[in-house]
Write an enzyme that holds these catalytic residues in place. Sequence first.
Site, short mmCIF file in Angstrom:
data_model
loop_
_atom_site.label_atom_id
_atom_site.label_comp_id
_atom_site.label_asym_id
_atom_site.label_seq_id
_atom_site.Cartn_x
_atom_site.Cartn_y
_atom_site.Cartn_z
N SER A 1 -46.09 -26.02 4.93
CA SER A 1 -45.03 -26.03 5.91
C SER A 1 -44.84 -26.86 7.12
CB SER A 1 -45.32 -24.48 6.80
OG SER A 1 -46.24 -24.52 7.05
N ASP B 1 -45.01 -21.01 17.09
CA ASP B 1 -45.03 -19.70 16.71
C ASP B 1 -46.61 -19.17 16.39
OD1 ASP B 1 -45.60 -21.04 14.44
OD2 ASP B 1 -43.83 -20.38 13.27
N HIS C 1 -47.70 -23.05 14.10
CA HIS C 1 -46.88 -24.19 13.84
C HIS C 1 -46.55 -24.83 15.24
CE1 HIS C 1 -45.70 -21.81 10.23
NE2 HIS C 1 -46.01 -23.06 9.70
#
Length: 382
Positions: free
Chosen positions: A37, A338, A341
């Site tokens: 990610s 978040d 991240h």
Amino acid sequence: MASPLISSLLLIFFSTITVTSSKAPCRYKSIISFGDSIADTGNYLHLSDVNHPPQAAFLPYGVTFFNVPTGRNSDGRLIIDFIAEFLGLPYVPPYFGSQNVSFDQGVNFAVYGATALDRAFLVEKGIVSDFTNVSLSVQLNTFKKILPNLCASSSRDCREMLGDTLILMGEIGGNDYNYPFFEGKSIKEIKEFTPLIIKAISEAIVDLIDLGGKTFLVPGSFPAGCSAAYLTLFQNEKEEEYDPLTGCLPWLNDFGKYHDNQLKTELKRLQKLYLQVNIIYADYYNSMYRFYQEPTKYDRPLAACCGVGGQYNFTIGEECGYEGVGYCQNPSEYINWDGYHLTEATYQKMAHSILNGPYATPAFNWFCLDSASVDNESSFGS
């Protein structure tokens, strides 16, 4: 919930977005990316069930720069986006869901939740998380499968085109640790994965060298002991377990350093074997940790911008993108986005410190034809 229209809109978005920058100081003509990610520009979004889209399909993801969710796990751009801007190249589109892929556009195989180790191995080791079944080897095999078609679209030699490409190898391996940590595995058990993760990354690099790859940017780990998610997971009342300056968990950061030292040792070995190749280590750990060493520069240095609850504005199961979960109005004054991240502002600072120094080893040399200066004696120092 998002409608199937999201995928169609994003497909149009990715097919048209380019960067208009005159700063192209080197010869890289493309970017090929593998990872999770940290580099995913929309693959997981396209791989997901349209009736159950991921959190990054909803605002406030994308709110700072794109103004719409793009599948990136941040409020805006990622490190890979800033690298593309620096090189004057298009933002690298996700492979999955793209109608047409080409060397000119670049190709991104990174997928949210991806691991360096294969799913079957992790399941065998008792890891039961519902993780993405697009490991590094799956990404690499997908690339190999489409490579003839990528090359057929040009009159240039395939090896030559791959040689002109900057290959971003990750970040990958972090999820191989995240899943067992969040399942309560001991650090002793998890440490056993490290040599296998390093081997998987190394083998992928060698495969790509055999195909013609010449320049690799290989990131290390992040200081997980400063992550809102990990700080929440291991939160306790023992003050001695926290760094007095940063508030981070030193034992968890030491684990990241252990991984990075093993990775640097392997990259140094590969560099000596392949003298014609540039293998550049990107020090994600130190390029990020310096922010925590200056906590007064940030609103809440350890808290998530987007989240809810607790000391770190993070609650497992009530995370960014869920209904009712808010976000800060000043993401640029936060490090963490978040819980897992980072904010666009953090990624931008990290990218610039890698491209311009001092957090790339060997340092990029934007004025030489080989694109990076390789000194085997001084490279990959601890």
